[in-house]
Design a protein around this motif. Sequence first.
Motif, PDB file in Angstrom:
ATOM      1  N   ARG A 180       0.934  -1.128   0.331  1.00  0.00           N
ATOM      2  CA  ARG A 180       0.241   0.124  -0.178  1.00  0.00           C
ATOM      3  C   ARG A 180       0.827   1.573  -0.354  1.00  0.00           C
ATOM      4  O   ARG A 180       0.755   1.590  -0.573  1.00  0.00           O
ATOM      5  CB  ARG A 180      -1.015  -0.544   1.362  1.00  0.00           C
ATOM      6  CG  ARG A 180      -1.825   1.536   1.579  1.00  0.00           C
ATOM      7  CD  ARG A 180      -2.543   0.932   2.259  1.00  0.00           C
ATOM      8  NE  ARG A 180      -3.290   1.624   3.119  1.00  0.00           N
ATOM      9  CZ  ARG A 180      -3.979   2.014   4.529  1.00  0.00           C
ATOM     10  NH1 ARG A 180      -3.552   0.930   5.543  1.00  0.00           N
ATOM     11  NH2 ARG A 180      -5.298   2.816   4.173  1.00  0.00           N
ATOM     12  N   SER A 203       0.952   4.038  -3.080  1.00  0.00           N
ATOM     13  CA  SER A 203       0.817   5.410  -2.498  1.00  0.00           C
ATOM     14  C   SER A 203       1.477   6.226  -2.455  1.00  0.00           C
ATOM     15  O   SER A 203       1.805   7.284  -2.997  1.00  0.00           O
ATOM     16  CB  SER A 203       0.228   5.614  -0.570  1.00  0.00           C
ATOM     17  OG  SER A 203       0.814   6.837  -0.356  1.00  0.00           O
ATOM     18  N   GLN A 252      -0.569  10.143  -3.374  1.00  0.00           N
ATOM     19  CA  GLN A 252      -2.008  10.358  -2.868  1.00  0.00           C
ATOM     20  C   GLN A 252      -1.986   8.835  -1.580  1.00  0.00           C
ATOM     21  O   GLN A 252      -1.859   8.135  -2.488  1.00  0.00           O
ATOM     22  CB  GLN A 252      -3.197  10.027  -3.552  1.00  0.00           C
ATOM     23  CG  GLN A 252      -3.545  11.340  -4.698  1.00  0.00           C
ATOM     24  CD  GLN A 252      -4.989  11.360  -5.349  1.00  0.00           C
ATOM     25  OE1 GLN A 252      -5.629  10.669  -5.033  1.00  0.00           O
ATOM     26  NE2 GLN A 252      -4.673  12.421  -6.086  1.00  0.00           N
ATOM     27  N   PRO A 253      -3.502   9.049  -1.113  1.00  0.00           N
ATOM     28  CA  PRO A 253      -3.485   7.988   0.086  1.00  0.00           C
ATOM     29  C   PRO A 253      -3.802   6.799  -0.816  1.00  0.00           C
ATOM     30  O   PRO A 253      -5.200   7.402  -1.594  1.00  0.00           O
ATOM     31  CB  PRO A 253      -4.541   8.633   0.740  1.00  0.00           C
ATOM     32  CG  PRO A 253      -5.130   9.646   0.737  1.00  0.00           C
ATOM     33  CD  PRO A 253      -3.895   9.902  -0.161  1.00  0.00           C
ATOM     34  N   VAL A 254      -3.749   5.560   0.112  1.00  0.00           N
ATOM     35  CA  VAL A 254      -4.585   4.256  -0.790  1.00  0.00           C
ATOM     36  C   VAL A 254      -5.735   3.532   0.045  1.00  0.00           C
ATOM     37  O   VAL A 254      -4.266   3.439   0.451  1.00  0.00           O
ATOM     38  CB  VAL A 254      -3.266   3.621  -1.923  1.00  0.00           C
ATOM     39  CG1 VAL A 254      -4.273   2.072  -1.885  1.00  0.00           C
ATOM     40  CG2 VAL A 254      -2.764   3.864  -2.175  1.00  0.00           C
TER      41      VAL A 254
END
Length: 217
Positions: A125, A129, A134-136
């Motif tokens: 992750r 990311s 960006q956040p996953v």
Amino acid sequence: MIVNFHGIGTPARDLEPGEGKYWISEGQYDAFLGLIAGSGAEVGITFDDGNLSDYALGAPGLARHGLTAVFFPLAGRLDTQGSLSSGQVRELLSEGHRIGTHGYSHRSWIAMAPSVLEEELVLARRKLSDTIDQPVDEAAIPFGRYDRATLAALKRLGYRRVYSSDGGAFAGDPHPVPRWSVQSGTTEADLEAFLNDDEGLYPRLRRIASRAKKTWL
Ligand SMILES: [Zn+2]
């Protein structure tokens, strides 16, 4: 309901045993997208495994039909032959698609040792990311195989949405969210039946039984 794709056209890498049946032809793909776009139903589209065909054929097809999807690459296959490059993943994002994680190296998420869990659910992750900056927070479970511990770990790590391959329509925000995976043998009639939520009594009962078994395993 959600329709899940894997590979389209000719694979550009060696396939895993049993994987071939999840690859469909370009003609099938275009026909399926036409049915989805024309169905009038609220249909989600996802892609697992991060194959190069996501970028070469998947996204252009979606654009032709005015559709978007969630793509779930394998972090460990990024920038390898036949799979998406980091730049292509960023392009998919910039075209309006979402990026989730399918883990690191396509292993079962059942009964993971702590080091495996760390690599599959945390490091994969983080790599994705970092790739998209960006956040996953969405995950697609490899092989659709999970148990209560899998779901608990994903929840503990703050994943917002988790997808299985249990098939079927759903209401609300189930955990995990069921998806229906098309296969090389899937016909337009099969997809139409799914989109009409009309898969027949026995497949429906089998699916419900299988989901209950997995959830309480
Ligand atoms: Zn997969």
